[in-house]
Design a protein around this motif. Structure first.
Motif, PDB file in Angstrom:
ATOM      1  N   ASP A  38      39.438  42.736  38.491  1.00 45.38           N
ATOM      2  CA  ASP A  38      40.249  42.450  37.298  1.00 45.38           C
ATOM      3  C   ASP A  38      40.237  43.633  36.336  1.00 45.38           C
ATOM      4  OD1 ASP A  38      40.998  39.957  38.190  1.00 45.38           O
ATOM      5  OD2 ASP A  38      39.444  38.882  37.073  1.00 45.38           O
ATOM      6  N   ALA A  39      39.080  44.281  36.196  1.00 48.12           N
ATOM      7  CA  ALA A  39      38.994  45.447  35.311  1.00 48.12           C
ATOM      8  C   ALA A  39      39.865  46.587  35.841  1.00 48.12           C
ATOM      9  CB  ALA A  39      37.542  45.903  35.184  1.00 48.12           C
ATOM     10  N   ILE A  40      39.824  46.812  37.146  1.00 47.47           N
ATOM     11  CA  ILE A  40      40.647  47.873  37.733  1.00 47.47           C
ATOM     12  C   ILE A  40      42.127  47.555  37.558  1.00 47.47           C
ATOM     13  CG2 ILE A  40      41.258  49.056  39.879  1.00 47.47           C
ATOM     14  CD1 ILE A  40      38.383  48.516  40.848  1.00 47.47           C
ATOM     15  N   ALA A  41      42.508  46.282  37.810  1.00 49.53           N
ATOM     16  CA  ALA A  41      43.909  45.878  37.699  1.00 49.53           C
ATOM     17  C   ALA A  41      44.429  46.035  36.280  1.00 49.53           C
ATOM     18  CB  ALA A  41      44.074  44.433  38.159  1.00 49.53           C
ATOM     19  N   ALA A  42      43.564  45.825  35.290  1.00 44.87           N
ATOM     20  CA  ALA A  42      43.964  45.936  33.889  1.00 44.87           C
ATOM     21  C   ALA A  42      43.808  47.357  33.357  1.00 44.87           C
ATOM     22  CB  ALA A  42      43.128  44.979  33.043  1.00 44.87           C
ATOM     23  N   ASP A  43      43.428  48.279  34.242  1.00 49.91           N
ATOM     24  CA  ASP A  43      43.207  49.678  33.854  1.00 49.91           C
ATOM     25  C   ASP A  43      42.148  49.785  32.759  1.00 49.91           C
ATOM     26  OD1 ASP A  43      43.644  52.367  34.260  1.00 49.91           O
ATOM     27  OD2 ASP A  43      45.224  52.514  32.751  1.00 49.91           O
ATOM     28  N   SER A  44      41.146  48.897  32.841  1.00 47.01           N
ATOM     29  CA  SER A  44      40.033  48.916  31.898  1.00 47.01           C
ATOM     30  C   SER A  44      38.879  49.708  32.505  1.00 47.01           C
ATOM     31  CB  SER A  44      39.562  47.488  31.600  1.00 47.01           C
ATOM     32  OG  SER A  44      40.596  46.730  31.027  1.00 47.01           O
ATOM     33  N   PRO A  45      37.978  50.206  31.679  1.00 45.21           N
ATOM     34  CA  PRO A  45      36.857  50.977  32.231  1.00 45.21           C
ATOM     35  C   PRO A  45      35.945  50.116  33.091  1.00 45.21           C
ATOM     36  CG  PRO A  45      36.544  50.551  29.889  1.00 45.21           C
ATOM     37  CD  PRO A  45      37.940  50.140  30.209  1.00 45.21           C
ATOM     38  N   ALA A  46      35.602  50.596  34.275  1.00 45.79           N
ATOM     39  CA  ALA A  46      34.669  49.896  35.160  1.00 45.79           C
ATOM     40  C   ALA A  46      33.316  50.584  35.038  1.00 45.79           C
ATOM     41  CB  ALA A  46      35.171  49.913  36.597  1.00 45.79           C
ATOM     42  N   SER A  47      32.733  50.469  33.856  1.00 43.58           N
ATOM     43  CA  SER A  47      31.505  51.199  33.566  1.00 43.58           C
ATOM     44  C   SER A  47      30.472  50.269  32.950  1.00 43.58           C
ATOM     45  CB  SER A  47      31.806  52.345  32.594  1.00 43.58           C
ATOM     46  OG  SER A  47      32.416  51.834  31.413  1.00 43.58           O
ATOM     47  N   ARG A  48      29.266  50.746  32.795  1.00 42.27           N
ATOM     48  CA  ARG A  48      28.214  49.946  32.184  1.00 42.27           C
ATOM     49  C   ARG A  48      28.626  49.540  30.775  1.00 42.27           C
ATOM     50  NH1 ARG A  48      25.744  53.101  35.765  1.00 42.27           N
ATOM     51  NH2 ARG A  48      24.066  52.180  37.029  1.00 42.27           N
ATOM     52  N   GLY A  49      28.358  48.297  30.449  1.00 46.23           N
ATOM     53  CA  GLY A  49      28.751  47.768  29.158  1.00 46.23           C
ATOM     54  C   GLY A  49      30.088  47.058  29.193  1.00 46.23           C
ATOM     55  N   ASN A  55      47.901  37.927  42.554  1.00 46.35           N
ATOM     56  CA  ASN A  55      48.837  38.986  42.945  1.00 46.35           C
ATOM     57  C   ASN A  55      48.395  40.333  42.393  1.00 46.35           C
ATOM     58  OD1 ASN A  55      50.484  37.187  44.344  1.00 46.35           O
ATOM     59  ND2 ASN A  55      51.745  36.746  42.560  1.00 46.35           N
ATOM     60  N   ARG A  56      47.927  40.345  41.142  1.00 42.78           N
ATOM     61  CA  ARG A  56      47.445  41.600  40.557  1.00 42.78           C
ATOM     62  C   ARG A  56      46.230  42.110  41.315  1.00 42.78           C
ATOM     63  NH1 ARG A  56      48.416  38.663  35.762  1.00 42.78           N
ATOM     64  NH2 ARG A  56      46.189  38.285  35.441  1.00 42.78           N
ATOM     65  N   ARG A  57      45.333  41.195  41.676  1.00 32.72           N
ATOM     66  CA  ARG A  57      44.152  41.609  42.437  1.00 32.72           C
ATOM     67  C   ARG A  57      44.558  42.184  43.784  1.00 32.72           C
ATOM     68  NH1 ARG A  57      39.700  36.689  41.544  1.00 32.72           N
ATOM     69  NH2 ARG A  57      39.104  37.262  39.400  1.00 32.72           N
ATOM     70  N   GLY A  58      45.590  41.595  44.392  1.00 34.83           N
ATOM     71  CA  GLY A  58      46.039  42.073  45.693  1.00 34.83           C
ATOM     72  C   GLY A  58      46.573  43.495  45.660  1.00 34.83           C
ATOM     73  N   ARG A  59      46.985  43.960  44.475  1.00 33.51           N
ATOM     74  CA  ARG A  59      47.509  45.324  44.371  1.00 33.51           C
ATOM     75  C   ARG A  59      46.414  46.368  44.156  1.00 33.51           C
ATOM     76  NH1 ARG A  59      51.778  42.481  41.670  1.00 33.51           N
ATOM     77  NH2 ARG A  59      50.860  42.813  39.600  1.00 33.51           N
ATOM     78  N   VAL A  60      45.183  45.910  43.949  1.00 31.35           N
ATOM     79  CA  VAL A  60      44.052  46.841  43.826  1.00 31.35           C
ATOM     80  C   VAL A  60      43.612  47.240  45.235  1.00 31.35           C
ATOM     81  CG1 VAL A  60      41.678  47.113  43.042  1.00 31.35           C
ATOM     82  CG2 VAL A  60      43.326  45.862  41.632  1.00 31.35           C
ATOM     83  N   SER A  61      43.617  48.512  45.516  1.00 36.42           N
ATOM     84  CA  SER A  61      43.372  48.974  46.886  1.00 36.42           C
ATOM     85  C   SER A  61      41.893  49.137  47.181  1.00 36.42           C
ATOM     86  CB  SER A  61      44.086  50.313  47.119  1.00 36.42           C
ATOM     87  OG  SER A  61      43.395  51.365  46.458  1.00 36.42           O
TER      88      SER A  61
END
Length: 550
Positions: free
Chosen positions: A306-317, A167-173
Motif C-alpha cells: 500500500d505504501a509503494i502504491a501510494a508513492d509513500s516512503p517505505a522506510s523506518r517510521g 487493483n492498486r496492489r496488483g500494479r505494484v511489481s
C-alpha cells in the motif's frame, strides 16, 4: 423478564420502525429486514417465495417501493419474525433515520446480504470466533470487545474501495517490492543477503528472499532420511499487541468478512531453527495457529505494498507494523524469537513425449496465476504447488517438507478437495493413505522413480518474514503426461495455469523477467530451472543461471 424483553422489542418496532413503514416498504426497509433476519439473498428470497434477482436489486434501489403483493409478503415476514429480529429491524431503521431519508446512499458500503453474511460468520463461524478470542486476549481487551470493534469497522467499510485497493496492489511489481525492501533493510549483513540471479547473462533479477550460500543449491531429496525437520515444544508465544497492531488486526478481520475471504484456524508449523546443507534439511519446528499469523505477520505485505502504491516512503517510521514485527535483518534471522510461518513451493516439471505438432521431447513447466481469494501472493505469478507447512493428522511425520508438497500436489493439481482444510474439519485418520489417493498420484507412487522431489534452496522472505523451501518436482516417465495431462487442473487458489517448454529458452527468459511474479515464486522458479538444467539431459535447453547474494 422474558415477557418484558419481548414487549420492549414490540414497542420499539411499533415506534420509529412503524412510522418509517407508514407509507409502505422501500428497498432500504426490505434490506433492513433481510439484515435483521441474517439471511443471504438466496435465503431471503426463499423465505419470501420470490426470485433472488428481486432481492439482489433492493440494495441498488433503496427508495424503490415494491408492488402491493410484495408489500404484503414483507408485512407477513415481519409479523412472523421473532422479537429479537423485530428489535434488530427497528434498530437498523432507527440508525438510518437519524439523517435525512435522501441521505441513504444508492449503493451502500456494505449491502444487506454482505452485512447478514458477515454477522452470521461472526456468530457461527468457529474460525472467526477463534480469531476474535485471540485478539481479545492479546490486545488486552475484555471478552467481546474485538467483536464490537470488528462490527464497527465492518459497518464503515466500502467494498468498492477494497476492490480498488486490490487493483492498486496488483500494479505494484515484484521489482518494486524487492527494491523497497532492499532500501528498508540495507545491504548484505554477514553472509546473509537478498537472492539475485542472472538468466543467461541477459535477464538480471533481484528478490526479497534473504538467503546465503549455504542455503542454496541443496539438491536435497525430500525423503525421510534427508528431510528431517523435528517437532519440538515451543511453548506459548508472548504476542502482545499495542493499540496500532490491535487496530490493524481488527481491520484485517473486518475486511475478511466483507470480502468473504476464507480464514481457517488450522495448526501451522512455526520454524524455530534451520540447518540446511547439501543433501539434507535439518532444524526444528513448533506448532502455532493460523489465525495468529493472519492478524500479525501476514499484515506486513499489505502495509508495504500500500505504501509503494501510494508513492509513500517505505522506510523506518513509515511502516509501524514492520517496525514492530520485523525491524532489521537480525530479527528476520532470529526465527525462534518471532512467529515464522511459511512452507514449500515447487517448480513442477513433467516429461512429455515428442510430438509432430509440438516438436521434441521436453518437460512441461507449470506456472500459476494466484487468485484474489488467497491471503498471500494474491494475483501474483507463482510456481505450483505452493502451500503453508501444516500438519494434517500426524504431527511428527507431517513435519517433513515433502509431506506438505505431496499433499499440495493432490489438492492443487489433482483435485483432492477433501484434503483442503479451508473447506472444513479433517476427519480422516490418514488422508494420504494409498487407498485414498487420486488416480494420477497413485500411479506415481506405484512405480519406482516415477516421482522425484528435491529442495533446491531455502530463504526467509523479507516481505512477510515467511520461510520458503524452494523445491523441484520432476516426473521423468513421459507416460504420465499421456495418461493424466488432461486431468491436471488448478484449484480455487489459482486464477489460471500456464505451461512452458523446458526447451523454449526465449519464452522462459520473458517469464523470468515478468514483473508480476511473487518474490518467493521467482526464487523457486530460478532455483528449479538451475537444478533442472543439471539433471534434465536433452529435454532441457536452458542457458546458465547464476545466483548472487546482495
Amino acid at each position: 423478564m422474558q415477557e418484558q424483553c419481548r414487549n420492549g422489542a414490540e414497542s420499539s418496532y411499533r415506534g420509529r420502525g412503524a412510522m418509517d413503514l407508514a407509507t409502505g416498504w422501500t428497498g432500504h426497509a426490505a434490506c433492513a429486514l433481510q439484515a435483521a433476519l441474517r439471511m443471504s439473498n438466496e435465503g431471503f428470497a426463499e423465505h419470501l417465495g420470490i426470485a433472488v434477482r428481486t432481492v439482489s436489486g433492493w440494495p441498488k434501489k433503496p427508495t424503490l417501493r415494491p408492488k402491493s403483493e410484495m408489500q404484503q409478503l414483507l408485512d407477513t415476514a415481519l409479523e412472523q419474525a421473532s422479537a429479537s429480529v423485530k428489535a434488530r429491524f427497528a434498530k437498523l431503521l432507527d440508525d438510518s433515520a437519524d439523517g435525512p431519508t435522501d441521505a441513504i446512499p444508492a449503493d451502500p458500503p456494505v449491502d444487506a446480504q454482505a452485512a447478514a453474511d458477515a454477522e452470521l460468520r461472526m456468530t457461527e463461524d468457529p474460525n472467526i470466533g477463534a480469531a476474535l478470542d485471540w485478539l481479545d486476549e492479546h490486545a488486552g481487551w475484555e471478552p467481546g470487545a474485538s467483536r464490537r470493534e470488528v462490527s464497527s469497522r465492518l459497518a464503515r467499510l466500502d467494498v468498492r474501495e477494497l476492490q480498488s485497493r486490490a487493483n492498486r496492489r496488483g500494479r505494484v511489481s515484484q521489482r518494486d517490492v524487492a527494491q523497497a525492501l532492499g532500501e528498508y533493510y540495507g545491504a548484505q549483513v554477514g553472509s546473509h543477503g537478498r537472492y539475485s540471479a542472472r538468466y543467461g547473462g541477459e535477464v538480471q533479477t533481484e528478490t526479497s528472499v534473504l538467503t546465503c550460500a549455504d542455503w542454496l543449491d541443496l539438491a536435497c531429496p525430500l525423503i525421510a532420511s534427508n528431510d528431517r525437520l523435528a517437532v519440538v515444544s515451543a511453548g506459548k508465544a508472548d504476542t502482545r499487541l499495542d493499540p496500532e497492531a490491535a487496530g490493524r488486526a481488527a481491520q484485517r478481520l473486518a475486511e475478511t468478512l466483507a470480502m468473504g475471504t476464507r480464514l481457517v484456524d488450522m495448526p501451522l508449523y512455526r520454524l524455530l531453527g534451520i540447518e540446511p546443507s547439501q543433501g539434507s534439511i535439518g532444524g526444528a519446528v513448533g506448532v502455532s495457529r493460523f489465525v495468529e499469523y493472519a492478524v500479525t505477520m501476514d499484515l506486513l505485505e499489505g502495509e508495504l505494498i500500500d505504501a509503494i502504491a501510494a508513492d509513500s516512503p517505505a522506510s523506518r517510521g513509515a511502516l509501524p507494523l514492520r517496525d514492530k514485527y520485523l525491524p532489521d535483518i537480525v530479527s528476520v534471522v532470529d526465527v525462534s524469537g518471532r512467529l515464522c510461518a511459511g512452507g514449500p513451493l515447487a517448480l513442477c516439471a513433467i516429461a512429455r513425449p515428442a510430438s509432430q505438432f509440438r516438436g521434441e521431447a521436453d518437460y512441461v513447466l507449470l506456472v500459476q496465476e494466484r487468485s484474489g481469494h488467497v491471503l498471500n501472493a494474491a494475483r501474483r505469478l507463482a510456481v505450483i504447488p505452493k502451500g503453508f507447512h501444516q500438519p494434517m493428522t500426524d504431527l511428527r511425520a507431517d513435519a517433513q517438507v515433502g509431506a506438505t508438497l505431496r499433499r499440495e500436489m493432490e489438492e492443487e493439481l489433482f483435485g483432492r478437495d477433501d484434503i483442503d482444510n479451508t473447506f472444513g474439519d479433517q476427519r480422516m485418520a490418514d488422508p494420504m493413505h494409498p487407498s485414498r489417493l487420486s488416480e494420477p498420484m497413485r500411479w506415481l507412487f506405484d512405480g519406482a522413480d516415477r516421482l522425484r522431489m528435491e529442495c533446491t534452496g531455502f530463504g526467509l522472505n523479507l516481505l512477510s518474514g515467511n520461510f520458503e523451501f524452494a523445491s523441484l518436482i520432476v516426473i521423468d516417465d513421459e507416460e504420465f503426461w499421456s495418461r493424466y495431462g488432461g486431468q491436471v487442473e488448478a484449484n480455487w487458489e489459482s486464477a489460471g495455469l500456464r505451461q512452458y517448454s523446458s526447451l523454449d529458452k526465449e519464452l522462459l527468459a520473458e517469464l523470468v523477467g515478468d514483473v508480476a511474479w511473487s518474490n518467493e515464486g521467482l526464487f523457486a522458479l530460478l532455483q528449479g530451472l538451475r537444478r533442472l538444467r543439471e539433471i534434465g539431459g536433452d529435454r532441457v535447453g536452458l542457458p546458465p543461471i547464476d545466483w548472487e547474494v546482495i
